[in-house]
Design an enzyme around this catalytic site. Structure first.
Site, PDB file in Angstrom:
ATOM      1  N   GLU A 102      42.955 -25.310  46.502  1.00  0.00           N
ATOM      2  CA  GLU A 102      43.590 -24.510  45.447  1.00  0.00           C
ATOM      3  C   GLU A 102      45.053 -24.931  45.264  1.00  0.00           C
ATOM      4  OE1 GLU A 102      43.586 -22.393  42.330  1.00  0.00           O
ATOM      5  OE2 GLU A 102      41.832 -21.965  43.553  1.00  0.00           O
ATOM      6  N   GLU A 109      47.830 -29.760  38.453  1.00  0.00           N
ATOM      7  CA  GLU A 109      48.113 -29.202  37.130  1.00  0.00           C
ATOM      8  C   GLU A 109      49.595 -29.333  36.789  1.00  0.00           C
ATOM      9  OE1 GLU A 109      46.593 -25.227  37.212  1.00  0.00           O
ATOM     10  OE2 GLU A 109      44.536 -25.885  36.866  1.00  0.00           O
TER      11      GLU A 109
END
Length: 160
Positions: A102, A109
């Protein structure tokens, strides 16, 4: 011809012999980096930067918070069911893998957004989608592992 800035701001060719380049860098004055380009000078700074990453992930990423809470519940359920240490270790590793992925997804991103800005690019979509898919695969496998390890002792404890 490859060129780069020396530490004093002058240009130097990078395709010269390695010894000449390393000699010129050895005598150049040290430059202190600021902001995002800073390099940790000591071990406590490295841990502080890592903690800042964890805090950022927890504060800004809803899914990271969900995984942390779910992982804590699973771990405490394993303790309550008195699972053997080996099985608790497997639970910790699977939860940690999901959390790590994660954080890598969040970093991916951010880097993609930094590189392309607000423009759409199909390769940026692929990078983001694949990073998210890695988290999904880890989360699903973590769920399967948790069910395999927790369900039998839970059913026994409940008398089913």
């Amino acid at each position: 011809m490859l060129r780069d800035l020396n530490r004093d701001g002058t240009r130097e060719s990078l395709d010269q012999p390695t010894s000449a380049l390393s000699n010129s860098l050895d005598t150049a004055p040290k430059v202190r980096r600021l902001g995002a380009w800073a390099v940790a000078g000591d071990l406590p700074s490295s841990f502080r930067y890592a903690a800042q990453g964890l805090i950022y992930g927890f504060r800004s990423q809803r899914n990271f918070r969900i995984h942390v809470v779910t992982g804590a519940v699973v771990f405490f359920l394993g303790l309550w069911l008195q699972l053997p240490l080996e099985q608790l270790a497997v639970l910790v590793l699977t939860v940690a893998a999901v959390l790590v992925l994660e954080l890598i997804n969040t970093a991916t991103e951010a880097v993609v957004d930094l590189a392309i800005g607000r423009r759409f690019h199909p390769l940026a979509r692929i990078a983001k989608d694949c990073a998210a898919a890695a988290v999904l695969v880890a989360a699903i496998s973590s769920l399967v592992i948790a069910v395999l390890l927790l369900l039998p002792p839970l059913l026994a404890r409940l008398g089913v």
